[in-house]
Motif scaffolding. Structure first.
Motif, PDB file in Angstrom:
ATOM      1  N   GLU A 216     -38.095  -5.854 -30.528  1.00  0.00           N
ATOM      2  CA  GLU A 216     -37.573  -5.142 -31.698  1.00  0.00           C
ATOM      3  C   GLU A 216     -38.521  -4.011 -32.107  1.00  0.00           C
ATOM      4  O   GLU A 216     -38.096  -2.900 -32.407  1.00  0.00           O
ATOM      5  CB  GLU A 216     -37.376  -6.113 -32.865  1.00  0.00           C
ATOM      6  N   HIS A 217     -39.813  -4.323 -32.077  1.00  0.00           N
ATOM      7  CA  HIS A 217     -40.821  -3.297 -32.345  1.00  0.00           C
ATOM      8  C   HIS A 217     -40.735  -2.193 -31.292  1.00  0.00           C
ATOM      9  O   HIS A 217     -40.769  -0.997 -31.604  1.00  0.00           O
ATOM     10  CB  HIS A 217     -42.208  -3.936 -32.344  1.00  0.00           C
ATOM     11  N   GLY A 218     -40.592  -2.606 -30.033  1.00  0.00           N
ATOM     12  CA  GLY A 218     -40.509  -1.642 -28.946  1.00  0.00           C
ATOM     13  C   GLY A 218     -39.319  -0.718 -29.072  1.00  0.00           C
ATOM     14  O   GLY A 218     -39.409   0.479 -28.791  1.00  0.00           O
ATOM     15  N   LYS A 219     -38.197  -1.261 -29.507  1.00  0.00           N
ATOM     16  CA  LYS A 219     -36.996  -0.440 -29.687  1.00  0.00           C
ATOM     17  C   LYS A 219     -37.230   0.613 -30.758  1.00  0.00           C
ATOM     18  O   LYS A 219     -36.836   1.780 -30.609  1.00  0.00           O
ATOM     19  CB  LYS A 219     -35.817  -1.337 -30.078  1.00  0.00           C
ATOM     20  N   ILE A 220     -37.890   0.223 -31.840  1.00  0.00           N
ATOM     21  CA  ILE A 220     -38.171   1.166 -32.919  1.00  0.00           C
ATOM     22  C   ILE A 220     -39.123   2.251 -32.446  1.00  0.00           C
ATOM     23  O   ILE A 220     -38.941   3.438 -32.732  1.00  0.00           O
ATOM     24  CB  ILE A 220     -38.746   0.422 -34.138  1.00  0.00           C
ATOM     25  N   ILE A 221     -40.148   1.847 -31.688  1.00  0.00           N
ATOM     26  CA  ILE A 221     -41.113   2.822 -31.180  1.00  0.00           C
ATOM     27  C   ILE A 221     -40.426   3.819 -30.259  1.00  0.00           C
ATOM     28  O   ILE A 221     -40.667   5.027 -30.319  1.00  0.00           O
ATOM     29  CB  ILE A 221     -42.253   2.111 -30.436  1.00  0.00           C
ATOM     30  N   ARG A 222     -39.541   3.324 -29.394  1.00  0.00           N
ATOM     31  CA  ARG A 222     -38.914   4.198 -28.405  1.00  0.00           C
ATOM     32  C   ARG A 222     -37.813   5.066 -29.023  1.00  0.00           C
ATOM     33  O   ARG A 222     -37.749   6.267 -28.773  1.00  0.00           O
ATOM     34  CB  ARG A 222     -38.321   3.364 -27.274  1.00  0.00           C
ATOM     35  N   GLN A 223     -36.930   4.472 -29.814  1.00  0.00           N
ATOM     36  CA  GLN A 223     -35.766   5.201 -30.318  1.00  0.00           C
ATOM     37  C   GLN A 223     -35.991   5.809 -31.694  1.00  0.00           C
ATOM     38  O   GLN A 223     -35.259   6.710 -32.097  1.00  0.00           O
ATOM     39  CB  GLN A 223     -34.558   4.264 -30.372  1.00  0.00           C
ATOM     40  N   GLY A 224     -36.987   5.296 -32.425  1.00  0.00           N
ATOM     41  CA  GLY A 224     -37.181   5.737 -33.790  1.00  0.00           C
ATOM     42  C   GLY A 224     -36.186   5.067 -34.729  1.00  0.00           C
ATOM     43  O   GLY A 224     -35.428   4.181 -34.339  1.00  0.00           O
ATOM     44  N   ILE A 225     -36.191   5.483 -35.977  1.00  0.00           N
ATOM     45  CA  ILE A 225     -35.278   4.913 -36.967  1.00  0.00           C
ATOM     46  C   ILE A 225     -34.487   6.038 -37.635  1.00  0.00           C
ATOM     47  O   ILE A 225     -34.892   7.202 -37.636  1.00  0.00           O
ATOM     48  CB  ILE A 225     -36.028   4.113 -38.044  1.00  0.00           C
ATOM     49  N   LYS A 226     -33.369   5.649 -38.195  1.00  0.00           N
ATOM     50  CA  LYS A 226     -32.490   6.604 -38.876  1.00  0.00           C
ATOM     51  C   LYS A 226     -32.595   6.361 -40.379  1.00  0.00           C
ATOM     52  O   LYS A 226     -32.246   5.287 -40.871  1.00  0.00           O
ATOM     53  CB  LYS A 226     -31.053   6.418 -38.386  1.00  0.00           C
ATOM     54  N   VAL A 227     -33.086   7.356 -41.094  1.00  0.00           N
ATOM     55  CA  VAL A 227     -33.240   7.274 -42.540  1.00  0.00           C
ATOM     56  C   VAL A 227     -32.297   8.292 -43.184  1.00  0.00           C
ATOM     57  O   VAL A 227     -32.313   9.472 -42.827  1.00  0.00           O
ATOM     58  CB  VAL A 227     -34.694   7.557 -42.965  1.00  0.00           C
ATOM     59  N   VAL A 228     -31.476   7.829 -44.115  1.00  0.00           N
ATOM     60  CA  VAL A 228     -30.486   8.687 -44.751  1.00  0.00           C
ATOM     61  C   VAL A 228     -30.837   8.875 -46.224  1.00  0.00           C
ATOM     62  O   VAL A 228     -31.104   7.903 -46.940  1.00  0.00           O
ATOM     63  CB  VAL A 228     -29.069   8.081 -44.615  1.00  0.00           C
ATOM     64  N   ILE A 229     -30.838  10.134 -46.651  1.00  0.00           N
ATOM     65  CA  ILE A 229     -31.070  10.467 -48.058  1.00  0.00           C
ATOM     66  C   ILE A 229     -29.713  10.553 -48.754  1.00  0.00           C
ATOM     67  O   ILE A 229     -28.852  11.351 -48.353  1.00  0.00           O
ATOM     68  CB  ILE A 229     -31.811  11.809 -48.196  1.00  0.00           C
ATOM     69  N   VAL A 390     -49.381  -4.994 -24.946  1.00  0.00           N
ATOM     70  CA  VAL A 390     -48.117  -4.897 -24.214  1.00  0.00           C
ATOM     71  C   VAL A 390     -46.958  -4.878 -25.192  1.00  0.00           C
ATOM     72  O   VAL A 390     -46.928  -5.641 -26.159  1.00  0.00           O
ATOM     73  CB  VAL A 390     -47.963  -6.078 -23.232  1.00  0.00           C
ATOM     74  N   LEU A 391     -46.007  -4.001 -24.943  1.00  0.00           N
ATOM     75  CA  LEU A 391     -44.846  -3.866 -25.806  1.00  0.00           C
ATOM     76  C   LEU A 391     -43.633  -3.618 -24.919  1.00  0.00           C
ATOM     77  O   LEU A 391     -43.661  -2.755 -24.049  1.00  0.00           O
ATOM     78  CB  LEU A 391     -45.040  -2.687 -26.759  1.00  0.00           C
ATOM     79  N   VAL A 392     -42.568  -4.385 -25.128  1.00  0.00           N
ATOM     80  CA  VAL A 392     -41.342  -4.193 -24.361  1.00  0.00           C
ATOM     81  C   VAL A 392     -40.509  -3.132 -25.069  1.00  0.00           C
ATOM     82  O   VAL A 392     -39.933  -3.378 -26.121  1.00  0.00           O
ATOM     83  CB  VAL A 392     -40.545  -5.514 -24.233  1.00  0.00           C
ATOM     84  N   THR A 393     -40.464  -1.934 -24.496  1.00  0.00           N
ATOM     85  CA  THR A 393     -39.742  -0.819 -25.106  1.00  0.00           C
ATOM     86  C   THR A 393     -38.460  -0.479 -24.357  1.00  0.00           C
ATOM     87  O   THR A 393     -37.635   0.269 -24.870  1.00  0.00           O
ATOM     88  CB  THR A 393     -40.618   0.447 -25.135  1.00  0.00           C
ATOM     89  N   ASN A 394     -38.310  -1.009 -23.159  1.00  0.00           N
ATOM     90  CA  ASN A 394     -37.213  -0.633 -22.277  1.00  0.00           C
ATOM     91  C   ASN A 394     -36.100  -1.674 -22.349  1.00  0.00           C
ATOM     92  O   ASN A 394     -36.350  -2.874 -22.158  1.00  0.00           O
ATOM     93  CB  ASN A 394     -37.755  -0.518 -20.846  1.00  0.00           C
ATOM     94  N   LEU A 395     -34.874  -1.231 -22.628  1.00  0.00           N
ATOM     95  CA  LEU A 395     -33.747  -2.156 -22.739  1.00  0.00           C
ATOM     96  C   LEU A 395     -33.508  -2.903 -21.426  1.00  0.00           C
ATOM     97  O   LEU A 395     -33.171  -4.092 -21.435  1.00  0.00           O
ATOM     98  CB  LEU A 395     -32.482  -1.398 -23.156  1.00  0.00           C
ATOM     99  N   ARG A 396     -33.708  -2.237 -20.304  1.00  0.00           N
ATOM    100  CA  ARG A 396     -33.535  -2.893 -19.004  1.00  0.00           C
ATOM    101  C   ARG A 396     -34.518  -4.043 -18.848  1.00  0.00           C
ATOM    102  O   ARG A 396     -34.152  -5.128 -18.364  1.00  0.00           O
ATOM    103  CB  ARG A 396     -33.750  -1.870 -17.880  1.00  0.00           C
TER     104      ARG A 396
END
Length: 459
Positions: A216-229, A390-396
């Motif tokens: 989950e951390h890896g996904k955030i690091i790789r894809q970033g997050i979406k913040v809406v104002i 080590v961080l799992v960032t890759n969905l594969r």
């Protein structure tokens, strides 16, 4: 593994455009011979031999003796190169014309145009790197933040691969012992107690779970997050966007409804990639264009990881604020109380969300760092890195770990229920195969081609 490729590949390895330096790269057994034909020293001498890893200064010259460019060239001889083949790099001026002319000449003299990612693909096929490391290289190239680069470097240096091989090794040892007992009973090897197999499999399962806990951390690091104002019109949403970006990206006026569409920009907060969207003010309106903007704002809220709800502290909480609060009630929210440079009229008790409230003033540029800190803390709460970074960032990779986990659990259940060992070994082998797809030991040719096709040409 060492594969002798018969052809030599060539490509431009630097971005196309105007720059101080551009690089044309070749890899293959003909690369030195091609260089000998096209390179002459400053004095006009054609070299018959290039020392390993030494730069030579001179010119690239075509078949008619016409100088194409002034260059530095270097040869990295096999097997001590990126691809474990002979590699030639020609460092020329960074204009598109000399780069293309040099590449064209290399192809005329026997090279062929490299496919996307083919240099790294050869490095993988020749055993210099494994598949996870190759993907780490690609992710480093495309990284946009320090955190993305850090995770990519760990993967590129083999930290994830080492973990995967350790887990896979434990499973292979267990499977090998079981299969020796099954296939060679005449050797008299005693069957181990079931508890021993259970211990090894549970140990492997814990390691897999430890890696999956970082996904989950890896996904955030790789894809970033979406913040809406979000907020009603004229509360300072566009001013907040400009303040976070440190530039005037959005038009700011005192006229309500100035922002008619969603504006999206990216920024980095403590190495976290944040895609931030400024939306049209949410209110009831009869203006058709503004209504379309409001609908897009609502759609953006649905897709958001975090909402910055901007309120005007100098105005009472009203029905429009209440409707917005209802729409964002199930999201992670930061309440931004803006215009606190004026007397505060809004009653904080009206904010019925479990959200931090940050006092800001866009006029005085106050509270921006508090918002950034709050965004980071909320998003990263509970996220972990595994041991050794080590961080799992890759969905594969994540999907392969999940498959391996499922097979290990099946093997454990089989052992606990007295299923014959030959059936247990099937699940263990399947788990090993799933882990092997991460490093490339059990990967198919189609998957290899797909992965490397995503690389840029010249890498």
């Amino acid at each position: 593994m060492n594969i002798a490729f018969e052809d030599t590949i060539a490509a431009i390895s630097t971005p196309i455009g105007v720059g101080g330096i551009g690089i044309v790269r070749m890899s293959g057994n003909k690369s030195q011979d091609i260089l000998k034909r096209m390179f002459k020293t400053k004095s006009g001498k054609q070299l018959d031999y290039f020392e390993n890893r030494r730069f030579y200064y001179g010119h690239i010259v075509d078949g008619n003796g016409q100088i194409i460019d002034e260059v530095l060239v270097v040869v990295m001889k096999a097997p001590h190169s990126y691809t474990k083949e002979d590699i030639v790099e020609i460092h020329c001026h960074g204009g598109i014309v000399p780069l293309r002319q040099i590449l064209k000449l290399a192809i005329e003299y026997g090279a062929r145009m490299a496919e996307p990612g083919e240099f790294t693909k050869r490095a993988f096929l020749n055993g210099r790197i494994d598949l996870a490391q190759a993907e780490g290289i690609m992710e480093l190239i495309y990284s946009k933040t320090e955190s993305q680069a850090r995770a990519s470097i760990w993967q590129m240096e083999g930290a994830l691969s080492e973990k995967i091989r350790s887990i896979r090794g434990k499973l292979l040892d267990t499977m090998a012992h079981i299969e020796v007992i099954i296939d060679y009973p005449e050797e008299g090897i005693e069957e181990e107690p079931v508890e021993n197999y259970l211990y090894r499999l549970n140990d492997a399962l814990k390691e897999i779970d430890r890696l999956l806990s970082t996904a989950e951390h890896g996904k955030i690091i790789r894809q970033g997050i979406k913040v809406v104002i979000v907020g009603k019109p004229n509360v300072g949403k566009s001013s907040l966007l400009n303040a976070l970006l440190r530039e005037n990206r959005a038009i700011v006026t005192d006229i309500p409804g100035t922002t008619r569409d969603v504006i999206e920009e990216s920024l980095s907060i403590n190495g976290l990639l944040v895609r931030i969207l400024d939306t049209a003010g949410i209110r009831e309106t009869t203006d058709v264009i503004e209504e379309l903007g409001v609908e897009r704002s609502r759609k953006s809220i649905e897709d958001a990881d975090l909402v910055l709800w901007v309120l005007d502290a100098s105005r009472p909480f009203d029905d429009e604020d209440r409707r917005i609060m209802a729409e964002i009630a199930d999201k992670k929210v930061i309440a931004v109380l803006n215009k606190t440079d004026k007397p505060i009229v809004l009653n904080l008790k009206d904010i019925e969300l479990n959200a931090p409230i940050i006092h800001t003033s866009m006029v005085l540029n106050r509270g921006i760092e508090d918002i950034e800190r709050s965004i980071y803390d909320i998003v990263m709460e509970g996220k972990v890195w595994a041991d050794d970074g080590v961080l799992v960032t890759n969905l594969r990779h994540q999907e392969a770990l999940i498959r391996a986990k499922e097979h290990v659990i099946e093997a454990l259940h089989a052992l606990e229920n007295g299923i014959p060992l030959d059936l247990v070994s099937i699940d263990i082998r399947s788990a090993c195969d799933a882990l092997g797809t991460i490093t490339g030991e059990t990967v198919t040719e189609d998957l290899i081609d797909k992965i490397f096709s995503e690389f840029c040409i010249g890498k």
